[in-house]
Every structure is written in structure tokens, then in C-alpha cells.
Design a protein around this motif. Structure first.
Motif, PDB file in Angstrom:
ATOM      1  N   GLN A  31       0.807  -1.214   0.000  1.00  0.00           N
ATOM      2  CA  GLN A  31       0.000   0.000   0.000  1.00  0.00           C
ATOM      3  C   GLN A  31       0.843   1.270   0.000  1.00  0.00           C
ATOM      4  O   GLN A  31       0.300   2.365   0.054  1.00  0.00           O
ATOM      5  CB  GLN A  31      -0.940   0.000   1.206  1.00  0.00           C
ATOM      6  N   SER A  32       2.144   1.099  -0.064  1.00  0.00           N
ATOM      7  CA  SER A  32       3.030   2.259   0.015  1.00  0.00           C
ATOM      8  C   SER A  32       3.479   2.726  -1.363  1.00  0.00           C
ATOM      9  O   SER A  32       3.653   1.932  -2.277  1.00  0.00           O
ATOM     10  CB  SER A  32       4.260   1.918   0.863  1.00  0.00           C
ATOM     11  N   ASP A  33       3.637   4.031  -1.489  1.00  0.00           N
ATOM     12  CA  ASP A  33       4.327   4.603  -2.638  1.00  0.00           C
ATOM     13  C   ASP A  33       5.812   4.633  -2.287  1.00  0.00           C
ATOM     14  O   ASP A  33       6.184   5.131  -1.223  1.00  0.00           O
ATOM     15  CB  ASP A  33       3.834   6.018  -2.940  1.00  0.00           C
ATOM     16  N   MET A  34       6.638   4.111  -3.190  1.00  0.00           N
ATOM     17  CA  MET A  34       8.068   4.005  -2.898  1.00  0.00           C
ATOM     18  C   MET A  34       8.863   4.923  -3.800  1.00  0.00           C
ATOM     19  O   MET A  34       8.482   5.174  -4.952  1.00  0.00           O
ATOM     20  CB  MET A  34       8.548   2.565  -3.095  1.00  0.00           C
ATOM     21  N   GLY A  35       9.972   5.413  -3.282  1.00  0.00           N
ATOM     22  CA  GLY A  35      10.796   6.294  -4.084  1.00  0.00           C
ATOM     23  C   GLY A  35      12.270   6.158  -3.758  1.00  0.00           C
ATOM     24  O   GLY A  35      12.638   5.722  -2.662  1.00  0.00           O
ATOM     25  N   GLY A  54       0.285   1.200  -7.060  1.00  0.00           N
ATOM     26  CA  GLY A  54      -0.314   0.560  -8.232  1.00  0.00           C
ATOM     27  C   GLY A  54       0.660   0.255  -9.347  1.00  0.00           C
ATOM     28  O   GLY A  54       0.263  -0.288 -10.385  1.00  0.00           O
ATOM     29  N   GLY A  55       1.927   0.622  -9.138  1.00  0.00           N
ATOM     30  CA  GLY A  55       2.946   0.305 -10.127  1.00  0.00           C
ATOM     31  C   GLY A  55       3.268   1.408 -11.121  1.00  0.00           C
ATOM     32  O   GLY A  55       4.090   1.211 -12.016  1.00  0.00           O
ATOM     33  N   ARG A  56       2.647   2.550 -10.968  1.00  0.00           N
ATOM     34  CA  ARG A  56       2.954   3.662 -11.875  1.00  0.00           C
ATOM     35  C   ARG A  56       4.304   4.265 -11.506  1.00  0.00           C
ATOM     36  O   ARG A  56       4.592   4.493 -10.336  1.00  0.00           O
ATOM     37  CB  ARG A  56       1.859   4.714 -11.788  1.00  0.00           C
ATOM     38  N   THR A  57       5.121   4.519 -12.525  1.00  0.00           N
ATOM     39  CA  THR A  57       6.479   5.003 -12.279  1.00  0.00           C
ATOM     40  C   THR A  57       6.674   6.424 -12.791  1.00  0.00           C
ATOM     41  O   THR A  57       5.961   6.885 -13.695  1.00  0.00           O
ATOM     42  CB  THR A  57       7.518   4.097 -12.953  1.00  0.00           C
TER      43      THR A  57
END
Length: 117
Positions: A31-35, A54-57
Motif C-alpha cells: 500500500q506504500s508509494d516508494m521512491g 499501483g505500479g505507476r512510475t
């Protein structure tokens, strides 16, 4: 306890490749956005690449076409494949996990990447 642990940094020649990994624990990784961010000496920390839950980069213009971010939800890990490295890519690279809906973010301790001949 939340943990973000980066690995894979090191010294590489210009034109070479490295693959950074960030292993996480204590968060709902899926559920995390990673960077990935980086900070060079005397410079501000800057975003390098991000991947949403969701996998958007998205990528910084300076690394587009050279770096690829990916995530493995089964292993709670995010990777950064870095190709065609340049001396200006030299920096400490940090992993970030963000839950924007809650205004919460966690950072790793960083891993040094040095591109030099």
C-alpha cells in the motif's frame, strides 16, 4: 518497528551499472508509494524515481532512459537498476516509503554510489 535498509551501492566506472535494493519491514508495503532519492555533497536531496502502490512510475529527467525502478510486493522490496552511470550520479541514495493519505513517510539510512574512473 519500521525498517528501510538500502544495499547495492559502491564504486563503479562511468558507463557501468549498479542495482540498488531497499528491503522494508514493519509497513504494509503493497500500500506504500516508494521512491529513490539522492543527495550529493553540498546539494539538496532530489527525487530520482518513484513507483506508486499501483505500479505507476516516474523519473527525474536526468535519469530517464538509464534508471529503472521496480517493486516486488512478495518480498517487500524496491529496486533501482542504474545503467550508463555518469560521474554526476555520484551521491548517497535513499529509499523512501510514503503513505500520502496519512501524511506519513519513512526513510532509509542511505547507500553511497560513486561513479569514477
Amino acid at each position: 518497528q519500521v525498517q528501510l535498509v538500502e544495499s547495492g551501492g559502491g564504486l563503479v566506472q562511468p558507463g557501468g551499472s549498479l542495482r540498488l535494493s531497499c528491503a522494508t519491514a514493519g509497513i504494509i508495503f503493497s500500500q506504500s508509494d516508494m521512491g529513490w532519492y539522492r543527495q550529493a555533497p553540498g546539494e539538496q536531496r532530489e527525487m530520482v524515481a518513484g513507483i506508486s502502490s499501483g505500479g505507476r512510475t516516474n523519473y527525474a529527467d536526468s535519469v530517464k532512459g538509464r534508471f529503472t525502478i521496480s517493486r516486488d510486493n512478495a518480498k517487500n522490496t524496491v529496486h533501482l537498476q542504474m545503467n550508463s552511470l555518469k560521474p554526476e550520479d555520484t551521491a548517497v541514495y535513499f529509499c523512501k516509503a510514503e503513505f500520502s493519505a496519512f501524511g506519513i513517510a519513512y526513510w532509509g539510512q542511505g547507500t553511497q554510489v560513486t561513479v569514477s574512473s
